[in-house]
Design a protein around this motif. Structure first.
Motif, PDB file in Angstrom:
ATOM      1  N   ILE A   1       0.639  -1.058   0.007  1.00 55.20           N
ATOM      2  CA  ILE A   1       0.228   0.343  -0.231  1.00 55.20           C
ATOM      3  C   ILE A   1       1.278   0.994   0.368  1.00 55.20           C
ATOM      4  CG2 ILE A   1      -1.376   1.501   1.311  1.00 55.20           C
ATOM      5  CD1 ILE A   1      -2.964  -1.951   2.071  1.00 55.20           C
ATOM      6  N   ILE A   2       2.008   1.264   0.513  1.00 53.41           N
ATOM      7  CA  ILE A   2       2.744   2.538   0.917  1.00 53.41           C
ATOM      8  C   ILE A   2       3.138   2.975  -0.408  1.00 53.41           C
ATOM      9  CG2 ILE A   2       4.768   3.338   1.529  1.00 53.41           C
ATOM     10  CD1 ILE A   2       4.293   1.423   4.361  1.00 53.41           C
ATOM     11  N   MET A   3       4.097   1.659  -1.069  1.00 54.50           N
ATOM     12  CA  MET A   3       4.394   1.860  -2.420  1.00 54.50           C
ATOM     13  C   MET A   3       3.667   2.470  -3.375  1.00 54.50           C
ATOM     14  SD  MET A   3       7.697  -1.026  -2.728  1.00 54.50           S
ATOM     15  CE  MET A   3       8.155  -0.625  -4.027  1.00 54.50           C
ATOM     16  N   GLU A   4       2.410   1.940  -2.976  1.00 55.43           N
ATOM     17  CA  GLU A   4       0.885   2.394  -3.936  1.00 55.43           C
ATOM     18  C   GLU A   4       1.560   4.288  -4.451  1.00 55.43           C
ATOM     19  OE1 GLU A   4      -2.868   1.576  -3.635  1.00 55.43           O
ATOM     20  OE2 GLU A   4      -2.054  -0.356  -3.236  1.00 55.43           O
ATOM     21  N   HIS A   5       1.985   4.950  -2.993  1.00 58.88           N
ATOM     22  CA  HIS A   5       2.182   6.337  -2.958  1.00 58.88           C
ATOM     23  C   HIS A   5       3.688   6.377  -3.404  1.00 58.88           C
ATOM     24  CE1 HIS A   5      -2.290   6.526  -1.918  1.00 58.88           C
ATOM     25  NE2 HIS A   5      -1.945   5.947  -1.510  1.00 58.88           N
ATOM     26  N   THR A   6       4.357   5.857  -2.705  1.00 56.05           N
ATOM     27  CA  THR A   6       5.426   6.404  -2.942  1.00 56.05           C
ATOM     28  C   THR A   6       6.922   5.706  -4.181  1.00 56.05           C
ATOM     29  OG1 THR A   6       6.374   4.788  -1.485  1.00 56.05           O
ATOM     30  CG2 THR A   6       5.769   6.491  -0.063  1.00 56.05           C
ATOM     31  N   LYS A   7       6.075   4.585  -4.238  1.00 52.77           N
ATOM     32  CA  LYS A   7       6.719   4.140  -5.869  1.00 52.77           C
ATOM     33  C   LYS A   7       8.356   3.900  -5.544  1.00 52.77           C
ATOM     34  CE  LYS A   7       3.178   5.200  -8.039  1.00 52.77           C
ATOM     35  NZ  LYS A   7       2.127   4.753  -8.258  1.00 52.77           N
ATOM     36  N   GLU A   8       8.320   3.821  -3.910  1.00 54.85           N
ATOM     37  CA  GLU A   8       9.748   3.572  -3.068  1.00 54.85           C
ATOM     38  C   GLU A   8       9.648   2.333  -1.709  1.00 54.85           C
ATOM     39  OE1 GLU A   8      13.523   5.595  -1.603  1.00 54.85           O
ATOM     40  OE2 GLU A   8      12.456   6.798  -2.718  1.00 54.85           O
ATOM     41  N   LYS A   9      10.619   1.322  -2.583  1.00 54.52           N
ATOM     42  CA  LYS A   9      10.258   1.015  -1.358  1.00 54.52           C
ATOM     43  C   LYS A   9      10.476   1.349   0.335  1.00 54.52           C
ATOM     44  CE  LYS A   9      11.075  -3.704   1.282  1.00 54.52           C
ATOM     45  NZ  LYS A   9      12.212  -4.297   2.062  1.00 54.52           N
ATOM     46  N   PRO A  10      10.222   1.613   1.637  1.00 60.30           N
ATOM     47  CA  PRO A  10      10.365   1.810   2.592  1.00 60.30           C
ATOM     48  C   PRO A  10      11.582   1.202   3.415  1.00 60.30           C
ATOM     49  CG  PRO A  10       8.181   1.750   2.684  1.00 60.30           C
ATOM     50  CD  PRO A  10       8.328   0.875   1.509  1.00 60.30           C
ATOM     51  N   LYS A  11      12.220   1.453   3.922  1.00 60.16           N
ATOM     52  CA  LYS A  11      13.879   0.825   4.862  1.00 60.16           C
ATOM     53  C   LYS A  11      13.769   0.393   6.220  1.00 60.16           C
ATOM     54  CE  LYS A  11      16.666   4.573   2.879  1.00 60.16           C
ATOM     55  NZ  LYS A  11      17.433   5.588   3.498  1.00 60.16           N
ATOM     56  N   TYR A  12      12.277   1.582   6.696  1.00 57.98           N
ATOM     57  CA  TYR A  12      12.425   0.968   8.136  1.00 57.98           C
ATOM     58  C   TYR A  12      11.460   0.756   8.272  1.00 57.98           C
ATOM     59  CZ  TYR A  12      15.930   4.039   7.754  1.00 57.98           C
ATOM     60  OH  TYR A  12      17.899   5.461   6.941  1.00 57.98           O
ATOM     61  N   PHE A  13      10.655  -0.087   9.443  1.00 54.79           N
ATOM     62  CA  PHE A  13       9.879  -0.840   9.979  1.00 54.79           C
ATOM     63  C   PHE A  13      10.002  -0.159  11.975  1.00 54.79           C
ATOM     64  CE2 PHE A  13       7.968  -4.420  12.364  1.00 54.79           C
ATOM     65  CZ  PHE A  13       6.852  -4.481  11.947  1.00 54.79           C
ATOM     66  N   ALA A  14       8.963   0.461  12.173  1.00 47.50           N
ATOM     67  CA  ALA A  14       8.675   0.110  13.624  1.00 47.50           C
ATOM     68  C   ALA A  14       7.166  -0.527  13.996  1.00 47.50           C
ATOM     69  CB  ALA A  14       8.598   1.980  13.351  1.00 47.50           C
ATOM     70  N   PRO A  15       7.746  -1.736  15.188  1.00 50.93           N
ATOM     71  CA  PRO A  15       6.695  -2.166  15.396  1.00 50.93           C
ATOM     72  C   PRO A  15       5.613  -1.301  16.436  1.00 50.93           C
ATOM     73  CG  PRO A  15       8.353  -2.839  16.583  1.00 50.93           C
ATOM     74  CD  PRO A  15       8.900  -1.601  15.343  1.00 50.93           C
ATOM     75  N   PRO A  16       5.172  -1.523  16.219  1.00 53.19           N
ATOM     76  CA  PRO A  16       3.242  -1.027  16.998  1.00 53.19           C
ATOM     77  C   PRO A  16       3.525  -1.316  18.291  1.00 53.19           C
ATOM     78  CG  PRO A  16       2.148  -1.943  14.968  1.00 53.19           C
ATOM     79  CD  PRO A  16       3.219  -2.708  14.774  1.00 53.19           C
TER      80      PRO A  16
END
Length: 242
Positions: A139-154
């Motif tokens: 879903i994020i990449m549908e907007h950013t066109k770039e893969k996120p590098k970081y993940f923050a667990p809730p």
């Protein structure tokens, strides 16, 4: 000592021994490894809660799964102060509020993953961790066109499955150094300021916040106070990749 005198008994004895060896060797060499064995043999890096002390930056990490009414004010303040930070968004939030998500992107802020849902990731197995992170990524990449590098667990909740799943998908797992605890009842802008400044903010630190009304009120003063200490406010990338 056992003495075997009957040839038929000898043959049966040898066949029995070979059968046992085949079963044992098959169990040892052919059985699939379970996830815990794989994790024990392949340790992963620990979550990151701070960056380089040589950095001139302190990072702001804003976790987003709610707070739509507050985000525009926060974005206005960040723009006015010429500050870019990292927003960790859940996939379900980005999917439900695409226009607001796009406004964060358009302002040039860094986007990280907060998983698809605001779950307790420390209770999830490997496959479920993979699924939650991957769904958010799509879903994020549908907007950013770039893969996120970081993940923050809730809630900062994770287990070894979480760390392995994040690493498998190419993420660094991010926690924090200083928590505003702005979600707690009774958290005023002054209390939020005090929680940060009493921790003696340092270069490479990570300040955790959320889009809460009192956080939006505290944000201008917080930025000014940190700058007075010689720190610039930036993104996770700024403290890790200088």
């Amino acid at each position: 000592m056992i003495i075997v005198t009957n040839k038929k008994t000898i043959v049966l004895f040898i066949v029995g021994v070979l059968a046992v060896l085949l079963v044992v060797s098959g169990f040892i060499f052919n059985r699939p490894l379970n996830t815990s064995e794989v994790m024990n043999n392949n340790p992963v890096a620990k979550p990151i809660d701070k960056g380089s002390v040589e950095s001139k930056y302190i990072a702001f990490a804003c976790n987003v799964d709610w707070g739509n009414e507050v985000l525009p004010d926060m974005l206005d303040t960040l723009k006015e102060k010429d500050v870019k930070i990292t927003f960790f968004v859940t996939g379900r939030w980005a999917k439900t509020f695409p226009e607001l998500f796009q406004s964060i992107i358009d302002e040039g802020h860094e986007i990280g993953s907060h998983g698809y849902q605001h779950l307790n990731y420390s209770t999830l197995d490997h496959e479920k961790n993979l699924d939650e992170i991957k769904r958010a990524e799509n879903i994020i990449m549908e907007h950013t066109k770039e893969k996120p590098k970081y993940f923050a667990p809730p809630s900062g909740a994770y287990n070894q499955h979480t760390l392995h799943a994040a690493e498998e998908l190419g993420y660094k797992t991010i926690l924090w150094s200083i928590d505003t605890i702005d979600w707690r009842k009774g958290s005023t802008k002054d209390i939020i300021m005090k929680r940060v400044m009493d921790k003696e903010p340092f270069p490479g630190g990570i300040v955790l916040m959320h889009p809460m009304p009192e956080t939006a009120k505290a944000l201008p003063n917080l930025i000014d106070a940190l700058r007075e200490k010689g720190l610039e406010i930036g993104r996770i990338t700024d403290i890790l990749e200088e």
